[in-house]
Structures are given as C-alpha cells and as structure tokens.
Design a protein around this motif. Structure first.
Motif, PDB file in Angstrom:
ATOM      1  N   SER A   1       0.843  -1.195   0.000  1.00  0.00           N
ATOM      2  CA  SER A   1       0.000   0.000   0.000  1.00  0.00           C
ATOM      3  C   SER A   1       0.881   1.249   0.000  1.00  0.00           C
ATOM      4  O   SER A   1       2.077   1.183   0.288  1.00  0.00           O
ATOM      5  CB  SER A   1      -0.904   0.002   1.224  1.00  0.00           C
ATOM      6  N   GLU A   2       0.263   2.382  -0.279  1.00  0.00           N
ATOM      7  CA  GLU A   2       1.011   3.632  -0.262  1.00  0.00           C
ATOM      8  C   GLU A   2       1.576   3.908   1.133  1.00  0.00           C
ATOM      9  O   GLU A   2       2.708   4.368   1.281  1.00  0.00           O
ATOM     10  CB  GLU A   2       0.132   4.791  -0.707  1.00  0.00           C
ATOM     11  N   ALA A   3       0.783   3.592   2.164  1.00  0.00           N
ATOM     12  CA  ALA A   3       1.232   3.822   3.537  1.00  0.00           C
ATOM     13  C   ALA A   3       2.427   2.938   3.871  1.00  0.00           C
ATOM     14  O   ALA A   3       3.391   3.386   4.512  1.00  0.00           O
ATOM     15  CB  ALA A   3       0.089   3.556   4.509  1.00  0.00           C
ATOM     16  N   GLU A   4       2.391   1.688   3.434  1.00  0.00           N
ATOM     17  CA  GLU A   4       3.507   0.774   3.695  1.00  0.00           C
ATOM     18  C   GLU A   4       4.760   1.223   2.933  1.00  0.00           C
ATOM     19  O   GLU A   4       5.882   1.132   3.442  1.00  0.00           O
ATOM     20  CB  GLU A   4       3.126  -0.641   3.284  1.00  0.00           C
ATOM     21  N   TYR A   5       4.534   1.718   1.725  1.00  0.00           N
ATOM     22  CA  TYR A   5       5.655   2.235   0.928  1.00  0.00           C
ATOM     23  C   TYR A   5       6.297   3.438   1.615  1.00  0.00           C
ATOM     24  O   TYR A   5       7.522   3.516   1.740  1.00  0.00           O
ATOM     25  CB  TYR A   5       5.144   2.616  -0.464  1.00  0.00           C
ATOM     26  N   GLU A   6       5.483   4.370   2.072  1.00  0.00           N
ATOM     27  CA  GLU A   6       5.997   5.567   2.728  1.00  0.00           C
ATOM     28  C   GLU A   6       6.742   5.214   4.015  1.00  0.00           C
ATOM     29  O   GLU A   6       7.778   5.805   4.329  1.00  0.00           O
ATOM     30  CB  GLU A   6       4.844   6.535   3.044  1.00  0.00           C
ATOM     31  N   GLU A   7       6.203   4.251   4.744  1.00  0.00           N
ATOM     32  CA  GLU A   7       6.855   3.838   5.998  1.00  0.00           C
ATOM     33  C   GLU A   7       8.226   3.213   5.718  1.00  0.00           C
ATOM     34  O   GLU A   7       9.214   3.528   6.390  1.00  0.00           O
ATOM     35  CB  GLU A   7       5.981   2.832   6.739  1.00  0.00           C
ATOM     36  N   ALA A   8       8.293   2.356   4.706  1.00  0.00           N
ATOM     37  CA  ALA A   8       9.558   1.689   4.385  1.00  0.00           C
ATOM     38  C   ALA A   8      10.581   2.682   3.849  1.00  0.00           C
ATOM     39  O   ALA A   8      11.753   2.671   4.253  1.00  0.00           O
ATOM     40  CB  ALA A   8       9.315   0.582   3.372  1.00  0.00           C
ATOM     41  N   SER A   9      10.165   3.557   2.957  1.00  0.00           N
ATOM     42  CA  SER A   9      11.116   4.507   2.364  1.00  0.00           C
ATOM     43  C   SER A   9      11.557   5.562   3.368  1.00  0.00           C
ATOM     44  O   SER A   9      12.667   6.087   3.280  1.00  0.00           O
ATOM     45  CB  SER A   9      10.491   5.187   1.139  1.00  0.00           C
ATOM     46  N   GLY A  10      10.712   5.862   4.340  1.00  0.00           N
ATOM     47  CA  GLY A  10      11.037   6.880   5.333  1.00  0.00           C
ATOM     48  C   GLY A  10      12.067   6.463   6.353  1.00  0.00           C
ATOM     49  O   GLY A  10      12.568   7.290   7.124  1.00  0.00           O
ATOM     50  N   GLN A  11      12.417   5.187   6.367  1.00  0.00           N
ATOM     51  CA  GLN A  11      13.397   4.698   7.342  1.00  0.00           C
ATOM     52  C   GLN A  11      14.844   4.961   6.924  1.00  0.00           C
ATOM     53  O   GLN A  11      15.754   4.786   7.723  1.00  0.00           O
ATOM     54  CB  GLN A  11      13.201   3.191   7.562  1.00  0.00           C
ATOM     55  N   TRP A  12      15.045   5.387   5.674  1.00  0.00           N
ATOM     56  CA  TRP A  12      16.413   5.583   5.180  1.00  0.00           C
ATOM     57  C   TRP A  12      16.894   7.001   5.418  1.00  0.00           C
ATOM     58  O   TRP A  12      16.116   7.950   5.405  1.00  0.00           O
ATOM     59  CB  TRP A  12      16.481   5.227   3.692  1.00  0.00           C
ATOM     60  N   ASP A  13      18.203   7.126   5.618  1.00  0.00           N
ATOM     61  CA  ASP A  13      18.812   8.422   5.909  1.00  0.00           C
ATOM     62  C   ASP A  13      18.969   9.220   4.614  1.00  0.00           C
ATOM     63  O   ASP A  13      19.934   9.050   3.878  1.00  0.00           O
ATOM     64  CB  ASP A  13      20.183   8.225   6.571  1.00  0.00           C
ATOM     65  N   THR A  14      18.013  10.070   4.332  1.00  0.00           N
ATOM     66  CA  THR A  14      18.107  10.938   3.153  1.00  0.00           C
ATOM     67  C   THR A  14      18.578  12.338   3.535  1.00  0.00           C
ATOM     68  O   THR A  14      19.002  13.105   2.668  1.00  0.00           O
ATOM     69  CB  THR A  14      16.743  11.033   2.447  1.00  0.00           C
ATOM     70  N   GLU A  15      18.516  12.661   4.821  1.00  0.00           N
ATOM     71  CA  GLU A  15      18.911  13.989   5.283  1.00  0.00           C
ATOM     72  C   GLU A  15      20.381  14.270   5.000  1.00  0.00           C
ATOM     73  O   GLU A  15      20.773  15.400   4.675  1.00  0.00           O
ATOM     74  CB  GLU A  15      18.627  14.130   6.781  1.00  0.00           C
ATOM     75  N   HIS A  16      21.230  13.236   5.128  1.00  0.00           N
ATOM     76  CA  HIS A  16      22.674  13.427   4.959  1.00  0.00           C
ATOM     77  C   HIS A  16      23.160  13.013   3.573  1.00  0.00           C
ATOM     78  O   HIS A  16      24.365  12.930   3.335  1.00  0.00           O
ATOM     79  CB  HIS A  16      23.428  12.638   6.030  1.00  0.00           C
ATOM     80  N   MET A  17      22.232  12.754   2.658  1.00  0.00           N
ATOM     81  CA  MET A  17      22.604  12.375   1.304  1.00  0.00           C
ATOM     82  C   MET A  17      23.239  13.550   0.568  1.00  0.00           C
ATOM     83  O   MET A  17      22.777  14.688   0.650  1.00  0.00           O
ATOM     84  CB  MET A  17      21.373  11.893   0.529  1.00  0.00           C
ATOM     85  N   ILE A  18      24.311  13.256  -0.156  1.00  0.00           N
ATOM     86  CA  ILE A  18      24.984  14.232  -1.012  1.00  0.00           C
ATOM     87  C   ILE A  18      24.669  13.881  -2.458  1.00  0.00           C
ATOM     88  O   ILE A  18      24.788  12.719  -2.872  1.00  0.00           O
ATOM     89  CB  ILE A  18      26.502  14.212  -0.790  1.00  0.00           C
TER      90      ILE A  18
END
Length: 323
Positions: free
Chosen positions: A279-296
């Motif tokens: 589901s969209e909610a499951e997708y958002e939950e899974a993708s939100g666990q990755w560290d994108t804040e420090h991505m270059i």
C-alpha cells in the motif's frame, strides 16, 4: 560560643568544598577530563603504537620518540559520561621502568581506557597527530599506491570506452567508512548514464556498480550508503546499496508505477518494496526509514575530465581532490 564558632567554620568549609567541587566538575565538562594514571615520560622505557587501519605496529625506545608518544596523550581529554565501546584506530601501550603496562586506544570520536569508552573532547585530533608523527611515511606510501592504481585504471577505461572519450569525467569520493577514497567515473550526463564506483582493495581496482542516471547519484559521505534512482515515463525506481569487500549489496528497492484506465480518465499509482506490491502507507513507511537527510548529490558538474591527461597529471589532480 565555641560550638557556634565551630558550626560557622564547618558551614564555611562545606560551602568552600562544594564550590570547589562544582568548579572542577564544570571545568572538566567544559575543558575536558585528562587521562589520569599514565606514567610520566621519565618513567617510560618503551612505547608500542599500533595503527589498526594500516596494520602496522611501531616499537619506540628512543627518548625523543617516547616523549612525543607521551605528549600525544594530552589530546585524549574526554567528556563526562561513557559511550559504547568501538573499534580503535590507534592503540598505544606504555611500559614503565617497573615493567608495568598501560594501554589506551582511540578512534576518531572516542578514547578507550581501563575498559571504558568516553567521547573525546577534540574529535580526530589524537588519531591525526599520531598518524602524522609516527605513520606519515606509511600513509603516503599507501596513498601513492591507490592513486597510481586509480590513474592506470582511468587510462585503461578511457581507452576501452571510446564512444565516451571526450565526455568522460572522474572524481574521488569517500563512500564507505575507510580512509581510502572510492573512484567515481561518469561516462556522460545522458539519461541512461550513471556513476561508476570503483574501490581499491588488496592492490586491485574493482568496479562495484553503476548508480543513478543523468550522470548523478546520491550517497552519504563515509556512511557506506548509496541511493541509485532512475525515472522514465513517470515510473520511478530506486534502491539503496552498501559496499562490502569490493561488492555492491542491495539493501532495499522501491518502485512506483503509473497506471491509467483504458479510457485514460483515471490515474493511480501502484507501489512495490523489494518487488512486492504494498500500500502507499507501507511504501511511505519503508522509504522513510532511510537516511536521506545526509545524502549528497554528486554528478557531472562535480567531476573532472579524463581526456588529454597523462598518468602523472591524473595522479596530481587526484592528490588535489584529497586536500
């Protein structure tokens, strides 16, 4: 009368002691706590220093070397509190004139002494100073080895991929956690062109994978985390990778697909995580666990051309990238 005087003096001494204690605690918290218990330089007869990154141990018996090694401990002031024990970069063993040994280890952020780890007041200073004084020759030798290997690999790659000869670029990036940078090669900034990441390990240069598109990809510096994404005709695919033992390991993949009804009046998206529809909610939950804040975001504009450069020029340019 005497009892009152004694009580007054006792109360005064208590206040002085309390104030002094608080001052010391505040000073330690602000300035850092020095390592107590190490022998003075006059009583040290031998020092063994191990650089775990280089796999090299040096034994020091010269008076000047011992004095330098003892002085380096002054950079091991730490903060109040303990932290989780971590792998050391430098280990120093002092031996005094009575045969007693004192072992202290440190990495870029923590000091380990008497079985306890504490956060260093000055991050990285101790490791850099010790390496600069005692292991600089080894570090420079190792640097020359991988820079020469990278330059030779670039020349060969450039010769074998003539269709991109005029556009091809390169750079050095710190993708994983070690001190040897990775070589990034970009064929072009075309849609289908990603960033080739190569590692130097045990005297060999190995390409571990091509990531991203338009000559760009994302990574966490020294975090061993890569994000590779590709989008075409509204369809988004991206994955997270790490590099272990010169191999690319896919950690998780994501896929967003556009859908249209037969009469093109309705549009919706379907989501996949690791190839399984969710589901969209499951997708958002899974993708939100990755560290994108420090991505270059690294890409074409951040790299240098390979064309018309000899071996020495490539090595010199890479040395500049390390500064």
């Amino acid at each position: 009368m005497k009892k009152n005087i004694v009580k007054t003096i006792s109360r005064y001494l208590f206040i002085v002691i309390l104030a002094t204690t608080l001052t010391v605690i505040i000073d330690f918290a602000w300035q850092g706590i020095p390592l107590f218990g190490l022998p003075d330089k006059e009583h040290i007869v031998q020092v063994e220093i191990t650089d775990h990154k280089l796999g090299v141990t040096k034994t020091l018996t010269d008076t000047e070397d011992i004095e330098l090694a003892r002085g380096c401990a002054g950079w091991l002031e730490y903060r109040l509190g303990e932290v989780a024990d971590e792998d050391p970069v430098i280990t120093v063993v002092y031996t005094d004139d009575k045969g007693r040994t004192y072992e202290v280890s440190a990495n870029e952020t923590a000091v380990i002494y008497k079985g306890k780890a504490h956060l260093l007041k000055d991050d990285e200073s101790f490791v850099k100073i010790v390496e600069g004084i005692f292991f600089l020759g080894k570090i420079m030798d190792a640097q020359n080895e991988y820079l020469t290997a990278y330059a030779e690999y670039l020349q060969q790659y450039h010769e074998e991929n003539t269709s991109f000869a005029t556009e091809m670029k390169f750079a050095l990036l710190y993708v994983d956690e070690d001190e040897v940078p990775e070589l990034a090669i970009i064929d072009s900034d075309a849609h289908a062109s990603g960033v080739h990441i190569c590692v130097y390990k045990e005297g060999e240069v190995t390409e571990v994978g091509e990531y991203g598109s338009f000559g760009k990809f994302q990574y966490v510096e020294r975090g061993n985390l890569i994000r590779s994404s590709y989008m075409g005709q509204g369809e988004l695919t991206y994955s997270y990778f790490c590099v272990i033992d010169a191999m690319s390991i896919e950690l998780q993949s994501f896929h967003v697909m556009p859908n249209y009804s037969e009469d093109a009046t309705r549009y919706w998206e379907t989501y996949e995580v690791d190839g399984v529809e969710v589901s969209e909610a499951e997708y958002e939950e899974a993708s939100g666990q990755w560290d994108t804040e420090h991505m270059i975001l690294f890409g074409w504009d951040d790299a240098s051309y390979i064309k018309d450069k000899g071996l020495d020029e490539l090595i010199s340019e890479m040395e500049g990238m390390l500064e």
